[in-house]
Design a protein around this motif. Structure first.
Motif, mmCIF file in Angstrom:
data_model
loop_
_atom_site.group_PDB
_atom_site.id
_atom_site.type_symbol
_atom_site.label_atom_id
_atom_site.label_comp_id
_atom_site.label_asym_id
_atom_site.label_seq_id
_atom_site.Cartn_x
_atom_site.Cartn_y
_atom_site.Cartn_z
ATOM 1 N N UNK A 444 0.694 -1.078 -0.070
ATOM 2 C CA UNK A 444 0.035 -0.114 0.041
ATOM 3 C C UNK A 444 0.756 0.981 0.052
ATOM 4 N N UNK A 445 2.023 0.948 -0.046
ATOM 5 C CA UNK A 445 2.981 2.105 -0.056
ATOM 6 C C UNK A 445 3.669 2.634 1.378
ATOM 7 N N UNK A 446 3.375 2.125 2.413
ATOM 8 C CA UNK A 446 3.851 2.640 3.685
ATOM 9 C C UNK A 446 5.460 2.242 3.823
ATOM 10 N N UNK A 447 6.045 2.928 4.602
ATOM 11 C CA UNK A 447 7.435 2.788 4.911
ATOM 12 C C UNK A 447 7.332 1.619 5.816
ATOM 13 N N UNK A 448 8.634 0.770 5.831
ATOM 14 C CA UNK A 448 8.569 -0.514 6.595
ATOM 15 C C UNK A 448 8.410 -0.192 7.992
ATOM 16 N N UNK A 449 8.673 0.887 8.728
ATOM 17 C CA UNK A 449 8.465 1.092 10.174
ATOM 18 C C UNK A 449 6.871 1.316 10.457
ATOM 19 N N UNK A 450 6.297 2.212 9.470
ATOM 20 C CA UNK A 450 4.760 2.222 9.576
ATOM 21 C C UNK A 450 4.074 1.032 9.219
ATOM 22 N N UNK A 451 4.589 0.276 8.262
ATOM 23 C CA UNK A 451 3.894 -0.859 7.937
ATOM 24 C C UNK A 451 3.984 -1.821 9.012
ATOM 25 N N UNK A 452 4.982 -2.062 9.828
ATOM 26 C CA UNK A 452 5.217 -2.975 10.730
ATOM 27 C C UNK A 452 4.491 -2.565 12.105
ATOM 28 N N UNK A 453 4.173 -1.260 12.308
ATOM 29 C CA UNK A 453 3.626 -0.973 13.378
ATOM 30 C C UNK A 453 1.981 -1.278 13.213
ATOM 31 N N UNK A 454 1.635 -1.040 12.034
ATOM 32 C CA UNK A 454 0.102 -1.244 11.663
ATOM 33 C C UNK A 454 -0.234 -2.653 11.876
ATOM 34 N N UNK A 455 0.881 -3.620 11.313
ATOM 35 C CA UNK A 455 1.101 -5.200 11.370
ATOM 36 C C UNK A 455 0.711 -5.597 12.970
ATOM 37 N N UNK A 456 1.570 -4.970 13.849
ATOM 38 C CA UNK A 456 1.553 -5.305 15.271
ATOM 39 C C UNK A 456 -0.077 -5.117 15.725
ATOM 40 N N UNK A 457 -0.800 -4.052 15.264
ATOM 41 C CA UNK A 457 -2.056 -3.669 15.675
ATOM 42 C C UNK A 457 -3.017 -4.922 15.488
ATOM 43 N N UNK A 458 -2.707 -5.495 14.154
ATOM 44 C CA UNK A 458 -3.475 -6.722 13.942
ATOM 45 C C UNK A 458 -3.044 -7.768 14.581
ATOM 46 N N UNK A 459 -2.012 -8.157 14.747
ATOM 47 C CA UNK A 459 -1.309 -9.472 15.298
ATOM 48 C C UNK A 459 -1.551 -9.240 16.797
ATOM 49 N N UNK A 460 -1.943 -8.186 17.545
ATOM 50 C CA UNK A 460 -1.885 -8.259 18.721
ATOM 51 C C UNK A 460 -3.603 -8.766 19.107
ATOM 52 N N UNK A 461 -4.306 -8.588 18.056
ATOM 53 C CA UNK A 461 -5.591 -9.323 18.378
ATOM 54 C C UNK A 461 -5.707 -10.568 18.956
#
Length: 501
Positions: A444-461
């Protein structure tokens, strides 16, 4: 019913006086068991930090080096149920000692391996040794401790688990950077030798007053089923969850169904898994809970550790130190919550601990950013440590509280197997979520850092959901009162045992 005490050695000299004083002493037994248990858990975490050095030192590929990690966990998970029942057959002390010997010799083989293949083989043998000794620790604890003190003992047992988890990355980093990666295995040798000597000095050879038969058919089916399931889950991501992996998982599930049918026909003989265990509601609930907690712990530690190293660019040792408050708090409160569980029961401690753990995960995820300072995580890691410290000892105590001594080995084998399977499922699920979601965020065009943080929000579920499901499951736990545990006679003396010959 007349009970026989475990045999103690008597002879001239100070050595005999020592043995008379400490043989079958519950606390001395606990120290001995903890040494062996510590080694096996240390080897689940200490190897990860040495992967780059092993690749360079042995000329190994990344796949080969990852099998050094997963091969150990695979053998351990597959053989735990069998080893627990073997403890009932040949005596838990003998199986514990055999496991120590195999594990220590395999550690020497790992430390001197000249090729990746030899190292992988030696790690598999290490897994065999660990599988033999781990179920015996819980069996011996409930055999030598009276009912009203088992929670305290289980709290210390859980503290040892926290210490091993904490020590793995830190000790591994120190050894690799000073004396080389081979010493992450050789460090086990003095611990193993000390534990082996203490085993024959202080641990009683407890046998129940009946002979057991070995369910060979059940062992073969269970081993095949656990191998298919564990291998499929561990290697699914590597093989991109292709048809072969799904076929293997389907075969594993079919074998589990066949195993249950096989065991149903043997319940009046000597089943590998006695269904009578699951008539105790607390054992059943704790068996489910131990899988959920294992999934949740992996679900937090795996993405959080990757975040610290790949987003905040911490070294492995510094990342381990950021996680350290959780383990330190857990280690500190574990014995106290174990003792409290003896007094008031574990039900409400478990519910409070699981809620705290979920809260800590949520706080970590909310404050994680592209430049969050390490000290900002301290309150959240303290909360997770407090939560898990309120869970480990009561969970083990409530699982084994009402188990008959003759079924202790089988119960411990089932409990530890489910724990390992839960860890494998957690790692596979979180790994798949991480990989899939991170790829989507990057696309989606995010930087790696922003993408990983967004991913953490999902995996935390995942960890939050399974922890809260566990808290709800604890509503089914039957709590006890202190009066119900009145048992002034030491457990080792009140169980039907025959002395070793």
């Amino acid at each position: 019913m007349v009970m026989a005490r475990p045999r103690t050695f008597r002879g001239p000299g100070e050595g005999a006086d020592f043995m008379c004083k400490w043989h079958a002493n519950p606390w001395a037994v606990l120290v001995t068991l903890s040494l062996g248990f510590f080694m096996t858990l240390l080897d689940l975490t200490i190897v990860n930090i040495a992967i780059p050095e092993m690749i360079d030192g042995l000329g190994a590929s990344l796949d080969q080096t990852l099998w050094v990690v997963s091969g150990y966990a695979l053998v351990l998970a597959v053989l735990l149920i069998t080893a627990g029942r073997l403890g009932d057959l040949f005596g838990p002390r003998n199986l514990f000692a055999a496991g120590l010997v195999i594990f220590t010799l395999a550690s020497i083989a790992c430390g001197t391996a000249a090729s990746p293949a030899l190292l992988i083989a030696a790690r598999a043998v290490q897994g065999l040794g660990a599988a033999l000794l781990v179920p015996q620790t819980m069996t011996l604890i409930i055999s030598v401790f009276p009912a009203q003190r088992r929670g305290t003992a289980m709290g210390i047992w859980g503290t040892v688990a926290g210490l091993a988890t904490l020590s793995g990355p830190t000790l591994g980093g120190i050894l690799v950077s000073t004396v080389g990666w081979r010493w992450i295995f050789l460090v086990n040798v003095p611990i193993g030798l000390a534990a082996l000597a203490l085993t024959f000095l202080v641990v009683p050879d407890i046998r129940h007053g009946r002979k057991h038969r070995f369910d060979v058919t059940g062992v073969l089916i269970a081993t095949a089923a656990l191998f298919c399931l564990t291998f499929g889950l561990q290697e699914g991501e590597h093989y991109h969850w292709g048809p072969g992996i799904w076929a293997l998982l389907a075969i594993g599930a079919s074998l589990v169904a066949g195993f249950l049918l096989n065991q149903r026909t043997k319940q009046h003989q000597e089943p590998l898994v006695p269904f009578a265990l699951f008539r105790d509601r607390n054992f059943t609930v704790m068996t489910v809970l131990v899988a959920l907690v294992s999934m949740a712990m992996i679900g937090l530690v795996l993405p959080f550790n990757l975040y610290l190293q790949s987003v905040l660019h911490m070294s492995a040792i510094k990342a381990g130190m950021v996680l350290a408050p959780s383990s330190l708090v857990s280690m500190t409160v574990g014995p106290f919550t174990g003792r409290l569980a003896d007094r008031i029961g574990g039900k409400y401690l478990l519910m409070a601990g699981l809620t705290l753990y979920a809260t800590g995960i949520l706080v970590i995820v909310l404050i994680a950013g592209v430049a969050t300072p390490w000290y900002a995580f301290i309150p959240a890691t303290v909360i997770t440590g407090l939560g898990i410290g309120c869970v480990i000892a009561p969970m083990s105590t409530e699982a084994m509280r009402n188990v008959e001594p003759r079924l202790a080995g089988a119960a411990s084998g089932v409990n530890n197997t489910i724990r390992q399977i839960g860890s494998v499922i957690g790692a596979a699920t979180v790994g798949a979520l991480l990989q899939g979601r991170l790829a989507a965020e990057l696309a989606a065009g995010r930087t790696y850092a922003d993408a990983f943080i967004a991913t953490m929000h999902v995996t935390a579920v995942l960890p939050i959901a399974v922890v809260m499901a566990g808290a709800l499951a604890c509503l089914l736990v039957r709590n006890h009162t202190k009066a119900e545990l009145a048992d002034p006679v030491p457990a080792a003396a009140t169980r039907e045992t025959t002395p070793s010959r």
